[in-house]
Design an enzyme around this catalytic site. Structure first.
Site, mmCIF file in Angstrom:
data_model
loop_
_atom_site.group_PDB
_atom_site.id
_atom_site.type_symbol
_atom_site.label_atom_id
_atom_site.label_comp_id
_atom_site.label_asym_id
_atom_site.label_seq_id
_atom_site.Cartn_x
_atom_site.Cartn_y
_atom_site.Cartn_z
ATOM 1 N N SER A 201 0.844 -1.189 0.000
ATOM 2 C CA SER A 201 0.000 0.000 0.000
ATOM 3 C C SER A 201 0.884 1.245 0.000
ATOM 4 O O SER A 201 1.777 1.370 -0.830
ATOM 5 C CB SER A 201 -0.964 -0.051 1.187
ATOM 6 O OG SER A 201 -1.965 0.928 1.064
ATOM 7 N N GLU A 324 -9.006 -4.915 -4.680
ATOM 8 C CA GLU A 324 -8.442 -3.968 -3.718
ATOM 9 C C GLU A 324 -9.509 -3.079 -3.073
ATOM 10 O O GLU A 324 -9.587 -2.934 -1.849
ATOM 11 C CB GLU A 324 -7.419 -3.064 -4.413
ATOM 12 C CG GLU A 324 -6.275 -3.786 -5.104
ATOM 13 C CD GLU A 324 -5.052 -3.930 -4.228
ATOM 14 O OE1 GLU A 324 -5.154 -3.681 -3.011
ATOM 15 O OE2 GLU A 324 -3.988 -4.281 -4.760
ATOM 16 N N HIS A 418 -7.616 -5.512 -0.681
ATOM 17 C CA HIS A 418 -6.376 -4.820 -0.347
ATOM 18 C C HIS A 418 -5.775 -5.428 0.924
ATOM 19 O O HIS A 418 -6.445 -5.558 1.946
ATOM 20 C CB HIS A 418 -6.691 -3.342 -0.118
ATOM 21 C CG HIS A 418 -5.503 -2.453 0.030
ATOM 22 N ND1 HIS A 418 -4.608 -2.229 -0.989
ATOM 23 C CD2 HIS A 418 -5.064 -1.710 1.086
ATOM 24 C CE1 HIS A 418 -3.676 -1.377 -0.580
ATOM 25 N NE2 HIS A 418 -3.924 -1.058 0.684
#
Length: 510
Positions: A201, A324, A418
């Site tokens: 991320s 995600e 995610h």
């Protein structure tokens, strides 16, 4: 020797001590590995050092205890995903080392950058326990760095005379970590000439930004970017507008910015949190805390530098997860647009004819599932594809998609969200409910992911001997992509129709 005698010998084994350039540290043995925590890599960034580049820590005499994590960077307290409050302090610049051997073992080193949208997270998160990864023959380094207002609000344009505010402070902290690794990792069993920087991320965004940081040359030798928002790096003009709004929330005039060094850190965090929420709502797809193209540390937009061959020409593994944006929908977090309305507003704000044409590539748009797919692609997948396409012309590059989800998550439409790959990278457990029906396939996937990541750290290629299928390098012609799933496979140009709808030009906010 009896089993009882073996236990006595184990209990009597001395605690491990390593001497660093600043002093000796005492860690602890944890099964097959050693752990050292909370080692300072820079001086406390307080008072006149707030908003400044990190400086060397003071040396110490004697042996410093290194069995507890240091304080985490100041941030909002999170209450979801089982997280719990930890001590916070501006004096947060510390590293942790997990290693299977000490001394001159010469093992590959993996330096982890935690995620959290550049304003959340820490190396103390149980998800990032490096012990299991270290058992595979690598030295794992995790660390805390400045985030949010102290690390990623760019106040450099307000500098006056002796009141200097430096840019990209969070990135500068990471460079200090890499320098610490260079100078100290041999004593922990590592090889300073085989350092892989990896993150997820915003941590992966920091990694891809580091590729466009010339001063990082020689400090890292390979990179892994898991779900990197590669394009979320902004101009100084954009960063200044965000900084002005930050100052307004604190009732600080631009010519009085020096006052920020005396304000309580809690006030800075609160103003930053409000600014992020406001920005996510009225300017979806952007975040006011992120790296900046400052002409100094980061001289060029990373995707442009990568495409031109101006980035560090080191081996790169990069990829994203199939679903995600669903995590942000579940958490009701607007950091990534996760409603049809927010996604459409993001597209309209991008404004170019190329951007406005993108939704035509998504069947069923603007229905929610299609909108979430577009949001996933805008934030993570397409920037990763663009980065892989550019980097592959100058250095070995491998692209992946993570598409593993247990039956419950698959059936409910949640999918590979995610961060879904993180337990498989670190080998850390997940709640049984989330793994139900996929326990054995999940364990096998963890074995494969860890084997590929550690092999890449060791030899600069993610193909361990005897592991099928073979993961070919990425190139813009064949676009061969490795898909992690219950059964891994190699796919040529997955989602090619959508990729073509985006076109060849980089579409992103700057």
């Amino acid at each position: 020797m009896s089993a009882t005698d073996e236990l006595v010998v184990e209990a009597a084994r001395p605690e491990p001590v390593v001497t660093t350039v600043h002093g000796a540290v005492r860690g602890e043995r944890r099964g097959e590995t050693f752990a050292f925590k909370g080692i300072p890599y820079a001086a406390p960034p307080v008072g006149p050092l707030r908003f400044r580049a990190p400086v060397e820590p003071e040396s110490w005499h004697g042996v410093r205890d290194a069995t507890e994590f240091g304080p985490i960077a100041p941030q909002p307290i999170q209450s979801y995903l089982g997280s719990h409050p930890r001590p916070m302090s501006e004096d947060c610049l510390s590293v942790n080392v997990f290693t299977p051997e000490l001394g001159g073992a010469g093992l590959p080193v993996m330096v982890w950058v935690h995620g959290g949208a550049y304003h959340l997270g820490s190396s103390a998160d149980p998800m990032y326990d490096g012990s299991r990864l270290a058992e595979r023959g690598v030295v794992v380094v995790t660390f805390n760095h400045r985030i949010g207002p102290l690390g990623y609000i760019d106040l450099s344009s307000f500098s006056r005379g002796d009141e200097v505010f430096e840019s990209n402070v969070g990135q500068r902290d990471q460079l200090a970590v890499l320098a610490w690794v260079r100078d100290n990792i041999r004593g922990f069993g590592g090889d300073a000439d085989r350092v892989t920087l990896f993150g997820e991320s915003s941590g992966a965004g920091a990694v891809t930004t580091m590729l466009a940081t010339p001063s990082a040359g020689g400090l890292l030798h390979a990179a892994i970017a898991q779900s990197s928002p590669v394009g979320s790096v902004y101009t100084q003009q954009t960063a200044r507008r965000a900084a002005e709004r930050f100052l307004q929330r604190l009732d600080v005039a631009p010519d009085q910015v020096h006052r920020l060094r005396r304000l309580p850190v809690g006030a800075l965090v609160e103003a930053c949190t409000q600014l992020i929420a406001e920005t996510s709502t009225i300017e979806p797809g952007t975040i006011p805390v992120a790296p900046v193209v400052d002409g100094d540390l980061v001289p060029e937009y990373p995707l442009t530098a990568i495409a031109r061959g101006d980035a560090l020409r080191i081996p790169l593994v990069i990829g994203s997860n199939r679903d995600e944006a669903m995590l942000f929908r579940l958490l009701r977090s607007p950091i990534v647009p996760n409603s049809s309305t927010a996604v459409q507003l993001m597209v309209e704000r991008l404004g170019t004819p190329e951007a406005l044409a993108v939704p035509s590539g998504y069947r069923g748009y603007p229905r929610l599932r299609s909108a979430l797919r577009l949001s996933t692609d805008a934030a993570f997948r397409m920037p990763s594809v663009w980065a892989a396409s550019g980097h592959s012309r100058f250095a070995p590059t491998w692209l992946y998609e993570f598409d593993f989800a247990p039956p419950l998550l698959r059936a409910t439409g949640i999918g590979a969200v995610h961060g879904a790959e993180l337990p498989h990278v670190f080998g850390t457990p997940v709640p049984r409910l989330l793994s139900l029906g996929a326990e054995s396939s999940g364990r096998r996937l963890t074995e494969r992911v860890q084997s590929r990541w550690t092999t890449f750290a060791s030899i600069g290629d993610p193909n361990p001997a005897g592991l099928d299928p073979y993961w070919p390098r990425y190139d813009p012609e064949r676009r061969l992509t490795y898909v992690f799933g219950a059964r891994d496979r190699v796919v040529a140009d997955p989602h090619g129709d959508v990729r073509r709808a985006w076109g060849e030009s980089i579409i992103a906010f700057r």
